[in-house]
Design a protein around this motif. Structure first.
Motif, PDB file in Angstrom:
ATOM      1  N   UNK A   1       5.201  74.138  59.629  1.00  0.00           N
ATOM      2  CA  UNK A   1       4.743  75.032  60.691  1.00  0.00           C
ATOM      3  C   UNK A   1       5.955  75.563  61.458  1.00  0.00           C
ATOM      4  N   UNK A   2       6.944  74.700  61.608  1.00  0.00           N
ATOM      5  CA  UNK A   2       8.135  75.092  62.371  1.00  0.00           C
ATOM      6  C   UNK A   2       9.135  75.858  61.528  1.00  0.00           C
ATOM      7  N   UNK A   3       8.795  76.115  60.253  1.00  0.00           N
ATOM      8  CA  UNK A   3       9.637  77.015  59.475  1.00  0.00           C
ATOM      9  C   UNK A   3      10.377  76.413  58.301  1.00  0.00           C
ATOM     10  N   UNK A   4      10.155  75.124  57.988  1.00  0.00           N
ATOM     11  CA  UNK A   4      10.871  74.529  56.864  1.00  0.00           C
ATOM     12  C   UNK A   4      10.346  75.104  55.547  1.00  0.00           C
ATOM     13  N   UNK A   5      11.241  75.306  54.569  1.00  0.00           N
ATOM     14  CA  UNK A   5      10.803  75.783  53.253  1.00  0.00           C
ATOM     15  C   UNK A   5      10.502  74.586  52.360  1.00  0.00           C
ATOM     16  N   UNK A   6       9.885  74.883  51.204  1.00  0.00           N
ATOM     17  CA  UNK A   6       9.595  73.816  50.243  1.00  0.00           C
ATOM     18  C   UNK A   6      10.883  73.094  49.872  1.00  0.00           C
ATOM     19  N   UNK A   7      11.945  73.876  49.647  1.00  0.00           N
ATOM     20  CA  UNK A   7      13.221  73.269  49.260  1.00  0.00           C
ATOM     21  C   UNK A   7      13.725  72.321  50.344  1.00  0.00           C
ATOM     22  N   UNK A   8      13.556  72.739  51.599  1.00  0.00           N
ATOM     23  CA  UNK A   8      14.003  71.877  52.708  1.00  0.00           C
ATOM     24  C   UNK A   8      13.301  70.529  52.658  1.00  0.00           C
ATOM     25  N   UNK A   9      12.000  70.589  52.416  1.00  0.00           N
ATOM     26  CA  UNK A   9      11.193  69.364  52.424  1.00  0.00           C
ATOM     27  C   UNK A   9      11.585  68.472  51.248  1.00  0.00           C
ATOM     28  N   UNK A  10      11.714  69.092  50.065  1.00  0.00           N
ATOM     29  CA  UNK A  10      12.088  68.309  48.883  1.00  0.00           C
ATOM     30  C   UNK A  10      13.434  67.630  49.142  1.00  0.00           C
ATOM     31  N   UNK A  11      14.361  68.402  49.704  1.00  0.00           N
ATOM     32  CA  UNK A  11      15.683  67.852  49.991  1.00  0.00           C
ATOM     33  C   UNK A  11      15.563  66.664  50.949  1.00  0.00           C
ATOM     34  N   UNK A  12      14.720  66.825  51.939  1.00  0.00           N
ATOM     35  CA  UNK A  12      14.537  65.773  52.939  1.00  0.00           C
ATOM     36  C   UNK A  12      14.089  64.465  52.279  1.00  0.00           C
ATOM     37  N   UNK A  13      13.069  64.583  51.428  1.00  0.00           N
ATOM     38  CA  UNK A  13      12.515  63.367  50.811  1.00  0.00           C
ATOM     39  C   UNK A  13      13.466  62.796  49.767  1.00  0.00           C
ATOM     40  N   UNK A  14      14.074  63.666  48.979  1.00  0.00           N
ATOM     41  CA  UNK A  14      14.985  63.193  47.935  1.00  0.00           C
ATOM     42  C   UNK A  14      16.182  62.496  48.577  1.00  0.00           C
ATOM     43  N   UNK A  15      16.654  63.047  49.658  1.00  0.00           N
ATOM     44  CA  UNK A  15      17.803  62.446  50.336  1.00  0.00           C
ATOM     45  C   UNK A  15      17.454  61.049  50.857  1.00  0.00           C
ATOM     46  N   UNK A  16      16.209  60.917  51.315  1.00  0.00           N
ATOM     47  CA  UNK A  16      15.786  59.609  51.839  1.00  0.00           C
ATOM     48  C   UNK A  16      15.974  58.522  50.779  1.00  0.00           C
ATOM     49  N   UNK A  17      15.706  58.879  49.504  1.00  0.00           N
ATOM     50  CA  UNK A  17      15.808  57.870  48.454  1.00  0.00           C
ATOM     51  C   UNK A  17      17.179  57.864  47.785  1.00  0.00           C
ATOM     52  N   UNK A  18      17.980  58.898  48.052  1.00  0.00           N
ATOM     53  CA  UNK A  18      19.316  58.916  47.468  1.00  0.00           C
ATOM     54  C   UNK A  18      20.215  57.920  48.177  1.00  0.00           C
ATOM     55  N   UNK A  19      19.986  57.758  49.465  1.00  0.00           N
ATOM     56  CA  UNK A  19      20.869  56.890  50.252  1.00  0.00           C
ATOM     57  C   UNK A  19      20.968  55.484  49.683  1.00  0.00           C
ATOM     58  N   UNK A  20      19.814  54.794  49.466  1.00  0.00           N
ATOM     59  CA  UNK A  20      19.950  53.431  48.930  1.00  0.00           C
ATOM     60  C   UNK A  20      20.609  53.391  47.549  1.00  0.00           C
ATOM     61  N   UNK A  21      20.356  54.431  46.728  1.00  0.00           N
ATOM     62  CA  UNK A  21      20.945  54.425  45.382  1.00  0.00           C
ATOM     63  C   UNK A  21      22.460  54.629  45.478  1.00  0.00           C
ATOM     64  N   UNK A  22      22.872  55.514  46.380  1.00  0.00           N
ATOM     65  CA  UNK A  22      24.315  55.730  46.566  1.00  0.00           C
ATOM     66  C   UNK A  22      24.981  54.459  47.075  1.00  0.00           C
ATOM     67  N   UNK A  23      24.330  53.808  48.018  1.00  0.00           N
ATOM     68  CA  UNK A  23      24.866  52.545  48.548  1.00  0.00           C
ATOM     69  C   UNK A  23      24.953  51.516  47.435  1.00  0.00           C
ATOM     70  N   UNK A  24      23.926  51.510  46.559  1.00  0.00           N
ATOM     71  CA  UNK A  24      23.896  50.542  45.459  1.00  0.00           C
ATOM     72  C   UNK A  24      25.141  50.688  44.595  1.00  0.00           C
ATOM     73  N   UNK A  25      25.570  51.936  44.388  1.00  0.00           N
ATOM     74  CA  UNK A  25      26.775  52.155  43.588  1.00  0.00           C
ATOM     75  C   UNK A  25      27.977  51.467  44.213  1.00  0.00           C
ATOM     76  N   UNK A  26      28.076  51.573  45.516  1.00  0.00           N
ATOM     77  CA  UNK A  26      29.232  50.997  46.191  1.00  0.00           C
ATOM     78  C   UNK A  26      29.287  49.485  46.000  1.00  0.00           C
ATOM     79  N   UNK A  27      28.122  48.873  45.917  1.00  0.00           N
ATOM     80  CA  UNK A  27      28.090  47.420  45.711  1.00  0.00           C
ATOM     81  C   UNK A  27      28.267  47.091  44.228  1.00  0.00           C
ATOM     82  N   UNK A  28      27.610  47.908  43.376  1.00  0.00           N
ATOM     83  CA  UNK A  28      27.571  47.583  41.940  1.00  0.00           C
ATOM     84  C   UNK A  28      28.932  47.756  41.284  1.00  0.00           C
ATOM     85  N   UNK A  29      29.676  48.795  41.682  1.00  0.00           N
ATOM     86  CA  UNK A  29      30.926  49.076  40.984  1.00  0.00           C
ATOM     87  C   UNK A  29      31.909  47.914  41.009  1.00  0.00           C
TER      88      UNK A  29
END
Lengths: 817, 226
Positions: A730-758
């Motif tokens: 309603x406030x003007x976000x596009x579909x891409x904005x929303x997808x990015x928002x949700x995908x980023x939410x789950x990217x964080x733990x995976x990125x952190x996992x790399x730092x521990x796993x490597x």
């Protein structure tokens, strides 16, 4: 009330189908993996415990401690050791020796080879293998008797009712069957490390040329080839015997000539039940392997459990309202805790059942990958339940505990205010991170193991494994007598380039090492331990080892040929035995260049002179795990066992047929055993290849399970944030904005996992690669690749939900709730 | 039946402190029908939550019969609550996974009542609110008015001495609203004490007494002629 809980539980499971399936399947996969590995580990750690006197039976090991050398332990001893122990040590109740001998008998018209154990009569008093017929106490009392397993009885006589029948050998000797035992279980030394199916009395004569050789060993304290087991008297602590062993050995064994004085030779008593998991000479299952299995199983199960807990807690946070209503109506906290635990346990149990089905389906394939046999009994319901129930209960409890405790805590008013923001989001992110850490480590391990396996199998072995045929079984009088005739006949076959006999081919896992030194060296200098390879003329050529200097063994130099007996005799005539050195041996001896080494003298066993006639390139006799060993080749006629035939590139099936015909014609009483050298070499790397396959399988599973969880969480989050997403749109976000928002939410733990796993994978795999003399380098690119693929998989998993929610009309989203 | 003396409820967050109820004194007798009115945020729901023992006051006394329950823990409150108080909510608060029958039965499950009696009482309650023909439906298969009738059946099936209704008609159209109010009146006529929070003046008129709250304080009490 219980019924009400069950009803609600079932309906919740049905209504939230997607989560039920994700949760159930993920957990079932994890449980099945852990159960299979658990069963295997259980099997491997429960060897030979079923013998009534298992606690008092020990295998006698020979141990050698020498400064600056790794201590060595051998499973074989000399023949006179056993009787001496029984005689000299009152603590020993009885002893049993086990020697193995190949017999040849005619089966359905063709000569076949079989392995028979020569044992002392009390063998079946020590080891409880149930007799189907015959008397264990007397079956092996006399020479000329044989006890066999029921399979062997059926094979040779067509029936297990074979007592009284005679097993005829091609040598003309007959062995009378005095007992038939049930086939041995899979969890005994005598099925795996020292497989036995035929037993005879140790004094049995075979009249095949072996008898004098064997009888000759009665007084030889330095020929180690026989397994010795002792049964200690009840209450005897084996540790109390240890101090007496060095003196006992010293009293009977003449010291090795020129051996350094600080070498300690002693005996060790290895408990029967520990043998399988205390591998000596690499045979058995090492604690490291078992630990790896337990570790991988724990990782996969851990990932599945985290999933279950994550999804359960996430979903149950949506049930805050139900909890509030129940509390308003008078439910106690304990009742609510019970309800959530019940629900969670129900799903865990269902997953457990599915897991059991998976185990039933996958276990044979799993054991096939491991190349081990496990008795059906171990796979029966009871054992499986034992393996599966603990993780099921643990998961059920943990999955239900969080919602049970957290949701039942607050006052109903705070819950009734409306659907809560699902709590524990940070905890869930942390758990997702842990899952992906484990998955990324497994992926990196898989890639590195695959690389190393490929590298090892393509490593330069120092010879040409392809285009060569190995004929085995010359190590009996008829074979040894026919070596020259066979070689000559094979050489004449069109398509055969060169032929030569030897004791072993590379990768036979032979380990004959001896002490060598240079003349004039001070006695204080330690001897050098070199691999000794008995060969015949033509062998090094046939193997394809490049000659670096001097000449090879030559039929035109009869003095090239020696024998073990001649070498050992030390008869004082001091004719130097000709030898060929490997490049590594030249270097270790400090003889300069290959050319400089030719003509030099090396002392064997202290004072037996050997003359270097030639130098060849290094040969990998073991596997890539070890470096090229310094090797000394001697032409020993009495040690030959195999014939190596180098084929021309144009050799075909007719060439092979001609080779087979030649063997059958010249050695009609010896079974024909032919294989290609490269096939044989490949077997050495099979175990590593198998391990790498298994690991690939499990890392795939780990990622799959982690993604199931991520998928569920993404669906949950998308649903939970529907209203927020509607507002954003309603406030003007596009579909891409929303997808990015949700995908980023789950990217964080995976990125952190790399730092521990490597770093973790770097350390673990660095250590694993350390076990190889020739190894690949750890490549940071692989680490980045593993991390990136984890991220991509996570994105692919999440993006679908994100897009679906983001594309919905905002009004739908706002109307939600 | 209940007496609130100098009752105060303060909500504290890290930054703000909100006084939802400020020195409230109310006395409700057995069999009364009381409506509580006031603008949004005046403390109506807080009052109802405390009266319903879903929450504790910050200070003051709460006498329920001759017991002072203000300081009781959740366990004892739950015990008193389930024996004496029934609830009706604006948003019905039925459990989605349970059928109409099971939702109503749930209120009895925590009472150690034998199965047969339980079933009879549920049927009786459903009949009373005229929804017996839908007993095997799930809540989402019913209209709002029907759901609220189920919620009333659930509230009364345990035969509480007092019924607390938080905007029971707030989510209903006028016809359904009237119907619910008639049911409450009927229950009150049978002796059940009813305390109802509402925004609707016409519906408040069903009560014998109207208490007006403003900024957490009682500003007016109107007794309606019987």
């Amino acid at each position: 009330m219980l019924l009400n809980y069950l009803r609600v539980a079932l309906r919740v499971l049905v209504r939230q189908r997607l989560y039920t399936v994700l949760n159930g399947v993920g957990l079932a996969l994890g449980i099945a993996t852990a159960a299979m590995m658990g069963l295997f580990v259980w099997h491997e750690t429960h060897f030979d415990g079923f013998h009534g006197q298992a606690g008092r039976i020990f295998r006698v090991l020979q141990a050698r401690y020498q400064p600056a050398h790794a201590p060595s332990r051998m499973v074989v001893t000399s023949k006179p050791l056993g009787p001496t122990l029984a005689q000299d040590l009152p603590e020993v109740e009885t002893m049993v020796r086990v020697a193995r001998h190949f017999i040849v008998l005619r089966h359905q018209g063709t000569p076949v080879e079989d392995r028979i154990a020569l044992v002392d009569a009390p063998f079946f008093r020590l080891f409880d293998f149930p007799f189907l017929a015959g008397d264990p106490a007397t079956a092996l009392k006399d020479p000329g008797t044989v006890v066999m397993t029921e399979s062997q009885a059926r094979r040779y006589f067509g029936t297990s009712d074979a007592v009284g029948r005679t097993l005829m050998l091609t040598s003309g000797t007959g062995l009378t069957v005095t007992g038939v035992v049930r086939d041995l279980p899979s969890n005994t030394l005598f099925s795996r490390e020292l497989p036995l199916t035929l037993w005879t009395n140790i004094a049995t004569k075979f009249h095949d040329g072996w008898d004098p050789m064997f009888a000759d060993q009665d007084e030889k304290w330095r020929n180690d080839f026989i397994h010795t087991f002792v049964l200690l008297k009840p209450g005897v602590d084996p540790a109390t015997l240890a101090p007496r062993f060095p003196a006992l050995l010293a009293a009977h064994r003449q010291p090795m000539r020129a051996a350094t004085p600080d070498v300690v030779e002693t005996l060790e008593l290895q408990p029967l039940t520990a043998m399988h998991i205390d591998p000596i000479e690499g045979i058995g299952t090492s604690p490291a392997t078992l630990a790896a299995f337990v570790g991988v199983a724990a990782l996969v199960l851990g990932i599945a459990m985290v999933n279950f807990i994550n999804l359960s807690t996430a979903r149950s946070s949506l049930r805050a309202r139900e909890v509030a209503i129940r509390k308003t109506l008078g439910s106690r906290r304990g009742q609510l805790v019970g309800q959530f635990l019940l629900e969670s346990a129900l799903l865990a149990l269902a997953s457990g059942l599915l897991g059991l089905v998976l185990v039933e389906l996958a276990m044979p394939r799993f054991l096939g990958l491991l190349n081990v046999r496990v008795d059906g009994g171990f796979l029966s319901g009871g054992w499986l339940l034992v393996a599966v129930l603990p993780p099921v209960l643990a998961v059920g409890l943990l999955g239900g505990l969080y919602p049970a405790l957290v949701l039942s805590r607050p006052r109903p008013t705070s819950l009734l205010r409306g659907p809560q923001a699902a709590g524990g989001g940070r905890l869930r992110a942390a758990l997702v991170m842990l899952q992906f850490t484990a998955a990324i480590v497994l992926v990196i391990a898989t890639i590195v193991m695959g690389q190393q396996t490929r590298y090892a199998s393509t490593q330069d072995l120092g010879f040409r494994p392809e285009g060569a045929v190995v004929l085995r079984g010359l190590d009996r009088p008829a074979g040894l007598a026919g070596v020259q005739a066979l070689r000559d006949a094979l050489s004449r076959i069109p398509g055969v380039v060169s032929v030569g006999a030897a004791a072993n081919v590379p990768s036979d896992r032979s380990v004959w090492t001896n002490n060598y030194r240079l003349p004039g060296e001070a006695d204080s200098e330690p001897d050098l331990l070199f691999r000794t390879e008995p060969v015949d003329v033509g062998y090094l050529d046939a193997l394809g080892v490049p000659r670096l200097a001097g000449r090879l063994f030559d039929p035109d130099h009869p003095a090239d040929i020696t024998s073990r007996a001649g070498l050992r005799a030390g008869d004082g005539n001091r004719v130097a035995v000709p030898i060929v050195l490997s490049a590594a041996a030249v270097k270790r001896l400090g003889l300069g260049t290959a050319d400089q080494a030719v003509g030099r003298t090396v002392l064997y066993g202290g004072d037996e002179p050997l003359t270097v006639i030639g130098v060849v390139d290094d040969v990998q006799f073991d596997s890539a795990r070890s470096s090229f060993e310094p090797t000394i080749y001697m032409a020993m006629r009495d040690e030959l066992s195999i014939m190596l035939v180098r084929l021309a590139p144009n050799a075909d099936a007719a060439t092979l047929a001609a080779i087979d015909d030649t063997w059958r014609r010249l050695l009609p009483d010896l079974p024909l055993k032919r294989e290609f050298l490269d096939d044989h070499i490949r077997q050495v790397y099979e175990e590593e290849a198998r391990q790498s396959d298994l690991l690939a399988l499990f890392s795939g599973l780990a990622i799959l399970i982690a993604c199931l969880g991520l998928f569920g969480l993404a669906a949950f989050t998308a649903e939970r944030r529907t209203k927020e997403i509607g507002l954003r749109k309603v406030l003007g976000a596009t579909v891409a904005d929303i997808v990015r928002l949700l995908v980023w939410q789950f990217s964080k733990p995976v990125l952190m996992a790399n730092l521990v796993a490597w770093p973790l994978a770097w350390v673990v795999m660095g250590r694993w690669l350390g076990g190889f003399a020739y190894r690949v380098q750890l490549d940071p690119l692989i680490f980045a690749l593993a991390g990136l693929s984890a991220l991509l998989i996570a994105w692919a998993t999440v993006a679908g939900h994100a897009a679906r929610v983001a594309a919905a009309k905002p009004v739908t989203a706002l109307r939600y709730e | 039946m209940l007496k609130l003396v100098d009752l105060t409820k303060v909500y504290r967050t890290e930054e703000v402190e909100t006084t939802a109820l400020n020195q409230v004194n109310i006395h409700i007798k057995q069999g009364e029908f009381v409506a509580i009115m006031g603008p949004s945020g005046c403390g109506k729901s807080s009052l109802l939550n405390i009266v319903g023992m879903l929450d504790n006051p910050s200070s003051g006394q709460y006498w329920f019969g001759d017991e002072e329950v203000a300081g009781y823990g959740e366990r004892r409150l739950a015990d008193i609550r389930k024996k004496n108080i029934g609830f009706i909510f604006q948003s019905f608060n039925l459990i989605d996974e349970l059928t109409v029958f099971e939702n109503v039965e749930l209120a009895l499950l925590y009472h150690d009542i034998p199965s047969r009696e339980r079933k009879e009482r549920v049927k009786e309650a459903l009949a009373k609110v005229n929804i017996a023909h839908r007993e095997s439906h799930l809540p989402q298969q019913l209209s709002g008015g029907q759901q609220q009738r189920v919620a009333i059946a659930r509230a009364v099936v345990s035969r509480p001495r007092m019924l607390l209704a938080d905007e029971p008609t707030g989510n209903l159209d006028s016809a359904n609203g009237e119907e619910v109010m008639n049911m409450l009146t009927e229950l009150n006529g049978e002796g059940t004490t009813i305390v109802m929070v509402t925004h609707s003046m016409p519906h408040a008129q069903y009560a014998r007494r109207i208490i007006n709250l403003f900024d957490g304080q009682v500003v007016a009490e109107n007794l309606r002629a019987a």
